[in-house]
Design a protein around this motif. Structure first.
Motif, mmCIF file in Angstrom:
data_model
loop_
_atom_site.group_PDB
_atom_site.id
_atom_site.type_symbol
_atom_site.label_atom_id
_atom_site.label_comp_id
_atom_site.label_asym_id
_atom_site.label_seq_id
_atom_site.Cartn_x
_atom_site.Cartn_y
_atom_site.Cartn_z
ATOM 1 N N ARG A 5 51.337 20.768 48.557
ATOM 2 C CA ARG A 5 50.650 19.506 48.836
ATOM 3 C C ARG A 5 51.073 18.938 50.189
ATOM 4 N N LEU A 6 52.353 19.067 50.520
ATOM 5 C CA LEU A 6 52.836 18.571 51.811
ATOM 6 C C LEU A 6 52.309 19.405 52.969
ATOM 7 N N LEU A 7 52.162 20.702 52.729
ATOM 8 C CA LEU A 7 51.673 21.607 53.768
ATOM 9 C C LEU A 7 50.155 21.572 53.912
ATOM 10 N N GLY A 8 49.472 21.256 52.809
ATOM 11 C CA GLY A 8 48.020 21.336 52.800
ATOM 12 C C GLY A 8 47.522 22.730 52.498
ATOM 13 N N ARG A 9 48.430 23.613 52.050
ATOM 14 C CA ARG A 9 48.089 24.997 51.717
ATOM 15 C C ARG A 9 49.298 25.591 51.004
ATOM 16 N N PRO A 10 49.134 26.717 50.300
ATOM 17 C CA PRO A 10 50.303 27.347 49.654
ATOM 18 C C PRO A 10 51.318 27.820 50.696
ATOM 19 N N TYR A 11 52.596 27.780 50.312
ATOM 20 C CA TYR A 11 53.623 28.273 51.226
ATOM 21 C C TYR A 11 53.626 29.793 51.246
ATOM 22 N N ALA A 12 53.585 30.371 52.432
ATOM 23 C CA ALA A 12 53.529 31.824 52.578
ATOM 24 C C ALA A 12 54.248 32.237 53.849
ATOM 25 N N ILE A 13 54.706 33.495 53.854
ATOM 26 C CA ILE A 13 55.361 34.087 55.021
ATOM 27 C C ILE A 13 54.644 35.383 55.345
ATOM 28 N N SER A 57 59.063 18.103 57.452
ATOM 29 C CA SER A 57 59.568 19.447 57.200
ATOM 30 C C SER A 57 60.777 19.407 56.275
ATOM 31 N N THR A 58 61.583 18.350 56.374
ATOM 32 C CA THR A 58 62.757 18.224 55.504
ATOM 33 C C THR A 58 62.336 18.133 54.045
ATOM 34 N N ARG A 59 61.303 17.358 53.745
ATOM 35 C CA ARG A 59 60.812 17.256 52.363
ATOM 36 C C ARG A 59 60.335 18.614 51.854
ATOM 37 N N ALA A 82 57.995 19.878 67.074
ATOM 38 C CA ALA A 82 58.599 21.133 66.620
ATOM 39 C C ALA A 82 57.568 21.978 65.888
ATOM 40 N N PHE A 83 56.695 21.319 65.137
ATOM 41 C CA PHE A 83 55.597 21.978 64.415
ATOM 42 C C PHE A 83 56.103 23.070 63.467
ATOM 43 N N ASP A 84 57.287 22.881 62.883
ATOM 44 C CA ASP A 84 57.796 23.874 61.932
ATOM 45 C C ASP A 84 57.109 23.672 60.589
ATOM 46 N N GLY A 85 56.261 24.599 60.208
ATOM 47 C CA GLY A 85 55.517 24.523 58.966
ATOM 48 C C GLY A 85 54.074 24.105 59.138
ATOM 49 N N LEU A 86 53.768 23.384 60.212
ATOM 50 C CA LEU A 86 52.410 22.857 60.428
ATOM 51 C C LEU A 86 51.915 22.134 59.178
ATOM 52 N N HIS A 87 52.698 21.143 58.744
ATOM 53 C CA HIS A 87 52.352 20.386 57.551
ATOM 54 C C HIS A 87 51.289 19.326 57.864
ATOM 55 N N LEU A 88 50.993 18.482 56.881
ATOM 56 C CA LEU A 88 49.921 17.503 57.028
ATOM 57 C C LEU A 88 50.161 16.547 58.197
ATOM 58 N N GLY A 89 51.419 16.177 58.432
ATOM 59 C CA GLY A 89 51.723 15.318 59.570
ATOM 60 C C GLY A 89 51.456 16.004 60.898
#
Length: 317
Positions: A183-191, A166-168, A24-31
């Protein structure tokens, strides 16, 4: 040249073969980054293109049309992020009734083999696909042995003893815990998005805003925030932002409205990115506009304090 495709069926896109990762790659987090990174490194070692395969809308959005689950990232941001991670081609497959009813075996044959000529397929932990979610790693390995590709699963990426997901991240954003989300994303959350015209109510109230739509998706957070805006100057610009439906003025569509402190200029059509720093308060409906303005002034002061920005000195009468 980077390539985007939307259709599950059609001509072979990589006749020479490819290395494919699916998610799904929603957020492109560390996983997600670990999964894509593994596929890209294997593609480079094999001299093949790296393909990221995802869906739009996401399957969980398609199956929950009346109450769409929140999204961390819009399709364009996901596409650009996958390109930045090294993918040569990205498939944002149209998830519709036809794709939803496609048996897992047909997805393997028609998409992975005929469309992408996959030589390797990489998935995340507990990955499922196909009608009724009957497809899994075991099926991929079984059919791969028959059709000429190998299938692999990456190890879960852990942070603080729990799997990154993504749930976390959605839970952290809802709680206003941007440190954990970052920390979970590996970058600040932004839109990000292009600045669009609004009703210009903020300008008449003394708080002009740069407005971003959320593409008909459900945002993962709502409320008033201290923010930085990227893309208007050589440095991030301090701001206070509202993300929601503006209940005082009977709004409907979620809108991200960023008030850039002490900024002068026309941003319409400019692509910007709003980085979230701290949650100030939830949205609320005020009895009248003067009450709203008074609260906006308090929000302004609080956001400036958090961002360590001094208010301009006002000339004395």
């Amino acid at each position: 040249m980077k390539h985007l495709f939307r259709d599950a069926e059609g001509r072979a896109l990589s006749p020479q073969g490819s290395v494919v990762c699916i998610g799904a790659f929603d957020g492109l987090h560390l996983g997600h980054r670990a999964l894509v990174g593994r596929a890209v490194s294997r593609a480079r070692a094999s001299g093949l293109p790296a393909v990221a395969l995802s869906f739009e809308p996401l399957p969980r959005e398609f199956f929950a049309r009346d109450a769409k689950p929140p999204r961390l990232m819009l399709p364009r941001a996901k596409l650009e992020g996958l390109y930045d991670l090294g993918c040569d081609s990205v498939g944002l497959l149209r998830f519709n009734a036809r794709l939803a009813s496609m048996p897992a075996e047909d997805f393997v044959r028609d998409v992975l083999v005929k469309r992408l000529s996959a030589r390797e397929v990489w998935v995340g932990p507990e990955f499922h696909f196909g009608k009724g979610r009957t497809g899994d790693l075991a099926l991929l390995k079984k059919m791969g042995a028959e059709l000429g590709f190998t299938a692999h699963e990456i190890e879960p990426v852990q942070l603080d003893g729990e799997r990154v997901s993504s749930t976390r991240i959605r839970t952290a954003l809802t709680a206003g815990d941007f440190e954990t989300a970052s920390r979970l994303l590996g970058r600040p959350y932004a839109i990000g998005g292009h600045v669009v015209h609004g009703k210009q109510l903020g300008r008449t109230l003394g708080f002009p805003t740069a407005n971003l739509r959320y593409g008909g998706k459900t945002p993962a957070l709502r409320g008033i925030y201290a923010t930085w805006v990227h893309g208007v100057a050589a440095h991030p610009w301090p701001s206070v932002s509202s993300f929601g439906t503006r209940p005082t003025v009977d709004g409907i569509e979620p809108l991200l409205e960023a008030h850039l402190f002490d900024f002068e200029g026309d941003l319409y059509g400019r692509r910007i990115e709003v980085e979230f720093v701290a949650h100030l308060r939830d949205e609320e409906k005020f009895p009248d506009l003067p009450s709203l303005v008074a609260q906006m002034q308090r929000d302004d002061e609080q956001a400036r304090a958090i961002l360590n920005i001094q208010a301009p000195q006002r000339a004395s009468a």
